[in-house]
Design an enzyme around this catalytic site. Structure first.
Site, PDB file in Angstrom:
ATOM      1  CG  ASP A 132      47.575  41.422  31.381  1.00 52.88           C
ATOM      2  OD1 ASP A 132      46.928  40.885  32.622  1.00 52.88           O
ATOM      3  OD2 ASP A 132      46.910  41.914  30.579  1.00 52.88           O
ATOM      4  CG  ASP A 158      41.019  42.898  32.758  1.00 54.10           C
ATOM      5  OD1 ASP A 158      41.958  43.883  33.116  1.00 54.10           O
ATOM      6  OD2 ASP A 158      41.251  41.997  32.213  1.00 54.10           O
ATOM      7  CD  GLU A 177      45.277  36.271  37.267  1.00 57.93           C
ATOM      8  OE1 GLU A 177      45.612  35.980  36.024  1.00 57.93           O
ATOM      9  OE2 GLU A 177      45.323  37.790  37.323  1.00 57.93           O
TER      10      GLU A 177
END
Length: 806
Positions: free
Chosen positions: A384, A472, A387
């Protein structure tokens, strides 16, 4: 050093001061031509007869962008001819004609029959500019192209806009929770483009032309990839950047996740409930916050709630399922944090994110992941926040900032990622993070295939066995409609594995711009149950079928009881997904062997039909199935308010060139028409292309439950058809040494004969003999997803060629 600049002023400079760079000298060299321009150097060279690399720099020499996107290549000679004309230099391979304009340095590409495929803008093919804050070796570049009026273009990753065909659109390209950037375009005109740079970019197309702007690169470095079809472009892209490994069979079943399961008992009891209720499932997921208090992102499970990691994995496996674990790149407040810092393995300027660009740091990260999880039997990774940071998720945003603040979001995240990672590699973190997981797991063991669900991606990352999703997102019908074209564009880049959070991640509405779901009551709201069910139907036809989210439970039984419509619809789709596993796993094999794309924009198969170019809510699932999700409420709105007088139908365009069969009813329709499809909550509109073969298994509780079970082979007649079945062990890398088997089913429509070829190949545990029920689907057959039919002809296939007249 802050990476801040005024894009507006730079764009103004570019527009107001056009530059035409004449070719002052040219030399044929190696596989192409080296040109000296009045403003720099241009190099055009064949990589293969169908792929051309173009480099430009205003400097005195090429130095490369050093992205790691492309795999190393052994240099080889490409045969081509060259000629010099008054206005141009002409290079011709046996596949392409490449012309360099002497007046401007613009490059154009044509088929050998003279058909123009693509061209740079001859008035101003490329520009470059410096910004005050930029290091000396970096430039801002813009590549300008003239697109053809009738071509459609796809790709560039997954973005939160509802764009399908990217003609006439502007996209701000950077990594973000809700954005995945991949600098690849795929065109129906017979080509694709790959930009080999690691910085933020902007794509724009208008009547004035199209451009791709790179914000911080050493040089222009792009690849032109000829391809007669979108599939052929993808094949050339993967030739450059790496093939896709086989994913394990279990990944193509159902994955249950939520934010979050709070203990080992919670995970195991949830899985036991699935087994008790006989709801098929293959994997369950442990999301974040399993670490000890105050040790955010640390790869260590709190022993109070997870007392025995190996026992947890063993019990999950005893229940015939797999276990995925969420891991983060930013360990904080722990001995792991101190270890990374002491060794200098944290990124400069951020003491919490490990330096994935450093191979030694990647090794240390794997050491902790292996010791805590992999060595204890955990099966799959969820990397997760890859980035690895977001500007607008971390700081308080100004009044009016929203999902639609595309330009502002790009500027904020370009700056924060550039400051952390360096401007020229600001978008590359996930590529190197994924490399570390893949290469280190492969070095540790070949017994398990790497599975890495990761929120960010980049060109080349497909070679590291990654799956991405759309971040999300909030639970709204608008968001649902937008995610369909977003995913199709992502997969059109050549990155085949994509999924979503079924039901949306944020279900309630909080005081944050990104937490804007419409359903504060969660599963208690009939409106949310309907949205969830429609998203579930859609996701059953994605490469990875996965539920996840926050604010409300996600398990199937939370949406009703047996006999109730929403529950029964979920059960219908999950059973259909498992019945389709022989079809799906074969196509996963084609992703690896033939560079295939499983979930595909209609233009992959029907580029001759311009009506499909901008269809945002239909797609193909493999070569046979056309899927038409329902993206508007028909029963309830938020608050369980009934929807009155709404027809439970939707219009579906069926592409030209074939007839189509309704999967649920067997009714046949002509292609090139719009039909009104029944769309009750029990099912999703689903059509089968004429001349298709679909192998289907029984409803099983997990993907490997009955490896020798009988199959049903559905034949949709009207034209000749073929389908090559692929099988292997399902979860190791023996297939790389040839441990797999194939055989081809061929339908002769005129003689109504199905021929099964001799099996080729072998692998340990292979089913040597399988019973097949051969069913020719007619208009009155009404075959659906439930129990297998008793119609048809039953044969026993033992690996030898046989022909059956039906």
């Amino acid at each position: 050093m802050k990476f801040l600049y005024s894009l507006f002023s730079l764009c103004y400079l570019w527009i107001s001061t056009p530059m035409v760079a004449q070719v002052t000298d040219a030399t044929v060299n190696g596989n192409g031509i080296d040109c000296r321009l009045s403003d720099g150097l241009l190099k055009v060279e064949f990589v293969t007869p169908a792929i051309v690399r173009v480099q430009y720099t205003p400097e005195l020499a090429f130095c490369g962008n050093n992205t790691g996107i492309c795999v190393p290549r052994t240099p080889h000679t490409v045969r081509f001819t060259h000629s010099v004309g008054e206005t141009s230099y002409r290079l011709q391979s046996d596949s392409l004609v490449v012309v360099v304009d002497r007046q401007s340095g613009a490059v154009s590409y044509s088929d050998i029959d003279g058909t123009l495929l693509a061209e740079e803008d001859r008035m101003q093919p490329r520009t470059c500019q410096k910004a005050d804050s930029m290091p000396d070796h970096l430039w801002q570049y813009r590549m300008n192209f003239r697109l053809q009026p009738d071509e459609a273009i796809y790709g560039l990753g997954s973005h939160e806009q509802d764009y399908m065909n990217l003609r006439g659109k502007t996209l701000y390209l950077c990594q973000h929770n809700l954005k995945v950037m991949i600098p690849v375009l795929n065109s129906t005109a017979g080509y694709g483009l790959l930009s080999d740079a690691g910085c933020a970019m902007i794509f724009s197309d208008s009547e004035a032309g199209a451009y791709l702007e790179m914000e911080a690169a050493r040089q222009i470095d792009y690849y032109f990839m000829k391809g007669r079809t979108l599939d052929a472009v993808v094949a050339n892209y993967r030739l450059l950047t790496g093939e896709v490994p086989m994913m394990p069979r279990y990944l193509f079943g159902y994955t249950q996740s939520k934010e979050r399961y709070v203990s080992s008992d919670d995970l195991v009891n949830t899985l036991k409930e699935y087994r008790t209720r006989r709801i098929p499932i293959d994997m369950i997921v442990q999301d974040w916050n399993y670490w000890p208090n105050g040790q955010w992102g640390t790869m260590s499970m709190n022993p109070e709630f997870y007392p025995d990691k190996k026992a947890l994995a063993d019990e999950i496996h005893r229940l015939n399922a797999k276990l995925m674990i969420s891991v983060w790149p930013n360990p904080q407040g722990s001995a792991q944090t101190d270890d990374f810092r002491r060794r200098g393995f944290m990124l400069p300027g951020d003491a919490s994110v490990y330096d994935a660009f450093n191979p030694l740091a990647r090794g240390l990260y794997w050491q902790y992941a292996n010791n805590e999880f992999f060595s204890n039997g955990f099966d799959a990774w969820w990397c997760d926040s890859s980035e690895p940071i977001d500007a607008d998720w971390s700081f308080r945003m100004p009044q009016g900032y929203s999902f639609d603040s595309y330009r502002q979001r790009w500027e904020l995240n370009t700056n924060i990622l550039s400051n952390l990672l360096g401007a020229e590699r600001s978008q590359l973190y996930s590529l190197y993070h994924a490399m570390g997981i893949y290469e280190n797991q492969r070095a540790t063991s070949d017994a398990k295939r790497v599975v890495n669900l990761t929120r960010s991606s980049y060109a080349g990352q497909q070679r590291y066995a990654t799956i991405s999703w759309n971040g999300d997102v909030s639970a709204t019908w608008q968001t649902f409609a937008q995610m369909i074209p977003a995913g199709l564009n992502y997969m059109a880049t050549g990155s085949p594995y994509w999924t979503v959070d079924i039901g949306g991640f944020f279900v309630a509405n909080r005081r944050l711009w990104y937490h804007k779901g419409d359903y504060p009551q969660g599963v208690a709201d009939m409106g949310y149950r309907e949205l969830y069910t429609r998203m579930f139907q859609y996701a059953a036809f994605l490469p990875v079928f996965r539920s996840h989210g926050s604010d409300t439970p996600r398990e199937v039984w939370r949406f009703g009881t047996p006999g109730e419509p929403f529950y029964e619809s979920l059960m219908t789709m999950i059973r259909l997904r498992y019945r389709l596993l022989p079809y799906v796993y074969t196509l996963a094999g084609r992703i690896h062997t033939d560079h295939y794309t499983l979930t595909r924009a209609l233009a992959f198969d029907f580029a001759h039909d311009r009506k499909v170019f901008d269809l945002k809510d239909e797609f193909m699932f493999g070569p046979a199935l056309l899927v038409a999700p329902v993206t508007t409420p028909m029963y309830y709105t938020a608050g369980s308010t009934p929807v009155n007088d709404t027809p439970r139908t939707r219009t579906v365009y069926l592409p030209q060139g074939t007839r189509w069969t309704d999967f649920w009813t067997g009714k046949s329709y002509a292609g090139g028409t719009i039909v009104t499809a029944e769309a009750p909550i029990e099912r999703i509109p689903l059509f089968v292309r004429q001349g298709s073969i679909i192998p289907m298994g029984p409803v099983v509780q997990y993907s490997s439950e009955q490896p020798d079970a009988p199959w049903e082979v559905r034949i949709y007649p009207g034209r000749d058809a073929s389908f090559t079945v692929y099988e292997d062990e399902g979860d190791n890398y023996n297939y790389e040494q040839g441990a797999s088997a194939t055989y081809t089913l061929t339908w002769n429509d005129r003689s109504r004969t199905l021929t099964l070829s001799a099996r080729e190949g072998h692998f340990p545990g292979m089913t040597a003999t399988r019973q097949l029920r051969l069913v020719v689907v007619g208009e009155r057959s009404g075959l659906g997803a439930g129990e297998a039919t008793t119609d048809g002809t039953v044969v026993t296939y033992s690996g030898k060629e046989m022909a059956v007249k039906l």
